[in-house]
Design a protein around this motif. Structure first.
Motif, PDB file in Angstrom:
ATOM      1  N   ASP A  14       0.859  -1.295   0.082  1.00  0.00           N
ATOM      2  CA  ASP A  14      -0.060  -0.026  -0.010  1.00  0.00           C
ATOM      3  C   ASP A  14       1.059   1.295   0.091  1.00  0.00           C
ATOM      4  OD1 ASP A  14      -1.342   2.115   1.177  1.00  0.00           O
ATOM      5  OD2 ASP A  14      -3.026   0.832   1.436  1.00  0.00           O
ATOM      6  N   VAL A  15       0.813   2.136  -0.880  1.00  0.00           N
ATOM      7  CA  VAL A  15       1.641   3.359  -1.063  1.00  0.00           C
ATOM      8  C   VAL A  15       1.646   4.035  -0.027  1.00  0.00           C
ATOM      9  CG1 VAL A  15       0.074   4.718  -2.418  1.00  0.00           C
ATOM     10  CG2 VAL A  15       2.520   5.024  -2.853  1.00  0.00           C
ATOM     11  N   ILE A  16       0.458   4.182   0.611  1.00  0.00           N
ATOM     12  CA  ILE A  16       0.328   5.272   1.825  1.00  0.00           C
ATOM     13  C   ILE A  16       1.378   4.717   2.798  1.00  0.00           C
ATOM     14  CG2 ILE A  16      -1.073   6.576   3.426  1.00  0.00           C
ATOM     15  CD1 ILE A  16      -1.438   7.201   0.347  1.00  0.00           C
ATOM     16  N   ASP A  17       1.030   3.372   3.213  1.00  0.00           N
ATOM     17  CA  ASP A  17       1.830   2.721   4.410  1.00  0.00           C
ATOM     18  C   ASP A  17       3.419   2.818   3.998  1.00  0.00           C
ATOM     19  OD1 ASP A  17      -0.373   2.116   5.926  1.00  0.00           O
ATOM     20  OD2 ASP A  17      -0.739   0.243   4.831  1.00  0.00           O
ATOM     21  N   GLU A  61       7.833  12.076  -8.887  1.00  0.00           N
ATOM     22  CA  GLU A  61       7.386  11.322 -10.045  1.00  0.00           C
ATOM     23  C   GLU A  61       6.097  10.568 -10.354  1.00  0.00           C
ATOM     24  OE1 GLU A  61      10.674   8.775 -11.105  1.00  0.00           O
ATOM     25  OE2 GLU A  61      12.068  10.338 -11.134  1.00  0.00           O
ATOM     26  N   ILE A  62       5.712  10.072  -9.198  1.00  0.00           N
ATOM     27  CA  ILE A  62       4.574   9.096  -8.950  1.00  0.00           C
ATOM     28  C   ILE A  62       3.522   9.383  -8.157  1.00  0.00           C
ATOM     29  CG2 ILE A  62       3.613   6.605  -8.261  1.00  0.00           C
ATOM     30  CD1 ILE A  62       6.095   6.694 -10.527  1.00  0.00           C
ATOM     31  N   THR A 135      -8.880   6.509  -2.922  1.00  0.00           N
ATOM     32  CA  THR A 135      -8.494   5.428  -3.747  1.00  0.00           C
ATOM     33  C   THR A 135      -8.653   3.988  -3.493  1.00  0.00           C
ATOM     34  OG1 THR A 135      -6.275   5.355  -2.648  1.00  0.00           O
ATOM     35  CG2 THR A 135      -6.272   6.795  -4.402  1.00  0.00           C
ATOM     36  N   SER A 136      -8.779   2.955  -4.510  1.00  0.00           N
ATOM     37  CA  SER A 136      -8.873   1.577  -4.158  1.00  0.00           C
ATOM     38  C   SER A 136      -7.621   1.052  -3.632  1.00  0.00           C
ATOM     39  CB  SER A 136      -9.504   1.050  -5.271  1.00  0.00           C
ATOM     40  OG  SER A 136      -8.552   1.021  -6.336  1.00  0.00           O
ATOM     41  N   ARG A 140      -3.554   1.929  -4.762  1.00  0.00           N
ATOM     42  CA  ARG A 140      -2.565   2.066  -3.888  1.00  0.00           C
ATOM     43  C   ARG A 140      -1.526   1.246  -4.104  1.00  0.00           C
ATOM     44  NH1 ARG A 140      -6.806   2.983  -0.538  1.00  0.00           N
ATOM     45  NH2 ARG A 140      -6.488   0.864   0.619  1.00  0.00           N
ATOM     46  N   ARG A 141      -1.654  -0.112  -4.612  1.00  0.00           N
ATOM     47  CA  ARG A 141      -0.764  -0.895  -4.799  1.00  0.00           C
ATOM     48  C   ARG A 141       0.003  -0.974  -5.937  1.00  0.00           C
ATOM     49  NH1 ARG A 141      -4.546  -5.169  -3.197  1.00  0.00           N
ATOM     50  NH2 ARG A 141      -5.438  -5.296  -5.188  1.00  0.00           N
ATOM     51  N   ALA A 142      -0.558  -0.557  -6.978  1.00  0.00           N
ATOM     52  CA  ALA A 142       0.040   0.095  -8.186  1.00  0.00           C
ATOM     53  C   ALA A 142       0.888   1.196  -7.946  1.00  0.00           C
ATOM     54  CB  ALA A 142      -0.966   0.552  -9.424  1.00  0.00           C
ATOM     55  N   LEU A 143       0.275   2.395  -7.109  1.00  0.00           N
ATOM     56  CA  LEU A 143       1.423   3.357  -6.730  1.00  0.00           C
ATOM     57  C   LEU A 143       2.550   2.756  -5.627  1.00  0.00           C
ATOM     58  CD1 LEU A 143      -1.370   5.894  -5.923  1.00  0.00           C
ATOM     59  CD2 LEU A 143       0.265   6.306  -7.753  1.00  0.00           C
ATOM     60  N   ALA A 144       2.321   2.066  -5.324  1.00  0.00           N
ATOM     61  CA  ALA A 144       3.552   1.359  -4.306  1.00  0.00           C
ATOM     62  C   ALA A 144       4.572   0.728  -5.204  1.00  0.00           C
ATOM     63  CB  ALA A 144       3.187   0.411  -3.561  1.00  0.00           C
ATOM     64  N   VAL A 145       3.933  -0.033  -6.325  1.00  0.00           N
ATOM     65  CA  VAL A 145       4.939  -0.465  -7.344  1.00  0.00           C
ATOM     66  C   VAL A 145       5.885   0.651  -8.022  1.00  0.00           C
ATOM     67  CG1 VAL A 145       5.273  -1.697  -9.590  1.00  0.00           C
ATOM     68  CG2 VAL A 145       3.769  -2.665  -7.687  1.00  0.00           C
ATOM     69  N   GLY A 146       5.208   1.818  -8.270  1.00  0.00           N
ATOM     70  CA  GLY A 146       5.501   2.819  -9.135  1.00  0.00           C
ATOM     71  C   GLY A 146       6.725   3.425  -8.219  1.00  0.00           C
ATOM     72  N   VAL A 147       6.327   3.605  -7.185  1.00  0.00           N
ATOM     73  CA  VAL A 147       7.126   4.452  -6.144  1.00  0.00           C
ATOM     74  C   VAL A 147       8.642   3.565  -5.971  1.00  0.00           C
ATOM     75  CG1 VAL A 147       7.699   5.003  -3.621  1.00  0.00           C
ATOM     76  CG2 VAL A 147       5.534   5.775  -4.629  1.00  0.00           C
ATOM     77  N   LYS A 148       8.453   2.080  -5.678  1.00  0.00           N
ATOM     78  CA  LYS A 148       9.497   1.483  -5.632  1.00  0.00           C
ATOM     79  C   LYS A 148      10.609   1.485  -7.055  1.00  0.00           C
ATOM     80  CE  LYS A 148       7.554  -1.594  -2.398  1.00  0.00           C
ATOM     81  NZ  LYS A 148       7.042  -2.943  -1.933  1.00  0.00           N
ATOM     82  N   ALA A 149       9.995   1.636  -8.098  1.00  0.00           N
ATOM     83  CA  ALA A 149      10.560   1.606  -9.120  1.00  0.00           C
ATOM     84  C   ALA A 149      11.378   2.946  -9.633  1.00  0.00           C
ATOM     85  CB  ALA A 149       9.670   1.297 -10.422  1.00  0.00           C
TER      86      ALA A 149
END
Length: 200
Positions: A14-17, A61-62, A135-136, A140-149
């Motif tokens: 979860d990107v927020i967590d 960026e994300i 957000t769903s 948030r999962r997709a954003l977390a992947v983007g942040v890590k990348a």
């Protein structure tokens, strides 16, 4: 839950967590720099500088572009956060290479600490809380992947004036390579951080 899955790894999907955990790490690193001395303080500040640079680039960026479109009054919320990030980067750039044993470094550290903590609190209240509410889980999962990348390719030193997603994506990879090369050279030479500022 399999043997490779922990509550922490679940939260980081979860990107927020993920971002809240990084904010906590940043606060802890400020405490470590504050209480350390000598080479330990220089090393702790280098880790703080790197985490802040990578964290802010990934947000720019994300997360911020998504929030700008998604949130009510997103334009105003994100413009305020970007201004805070620019000011923090300018402070970090001035401090990158300073002798960490001086009273001036300690003074600048306290100014930076207050600015970063205020910025983190504003993000958490005005951006993260609203994103969680609007957000769903999938988003948030997709954003977390983007942040890590984005973090994997982010510069490891602050570059003030590169706060937009477009500028980060344009300058990010070459600047990140230069930053990482500088980090390796410094480590190999066993020297304190030198010369600094941003490489543009």
């Amino acid at each position: 839950m399999d043997r490779h899955t922990t509550p922490e790894t679940i939260r980081e999907h979860d990107v927020i967590d993920l971002l809240l955990r990084q904010h906590s790490l940043i606060r802890d690193l400020f405490d470590e720099v504050d209480r350390s001395q000598g080479d330990a303080r220089t090393e702790a500040f280098a880790r703080l500088l790197r985490l802040l640079a990578v964290h802010e680039t990934a947000e720019e960026e994300i997360v911020h572009p998504f929030a700008r479109r998604k949130l009510v009054d997103g334009e105003s919320i994100i413009n305020s956060r970007l201004q805070e990030e620019r000011e923090a980067k300018e402070m970090l750039s001035r401090m990158d290479g300073m002798d960490t044993s001086t009273s001036e470094f300690s003074r600048q550290l306290q100014i930076l600490r207050a600015a970063v903590f205020a910025h983190a609190a504003a993000e958490e209240r005005y951006e993260f809380a609203e994103l969680r509410a609007t957000t769903s889980q999938a988003e948030r999962r997709a954003l977390a992947v983007g942040v890590k990348a984005a973090e994997a390719l982010a510069p490891t030193h602050p570059h003030a004036g590169v706060e937009s997603a477009a500028a980060n994506l344009l300058l990010g990879p070459p600047v990140a390579i230069m930053d990482r090369a500088r980090d390796v050279i410094r480590k190999a030479m066993g020297k304190k951080s030198t010369g600094g500022g941003s490489t543009k």
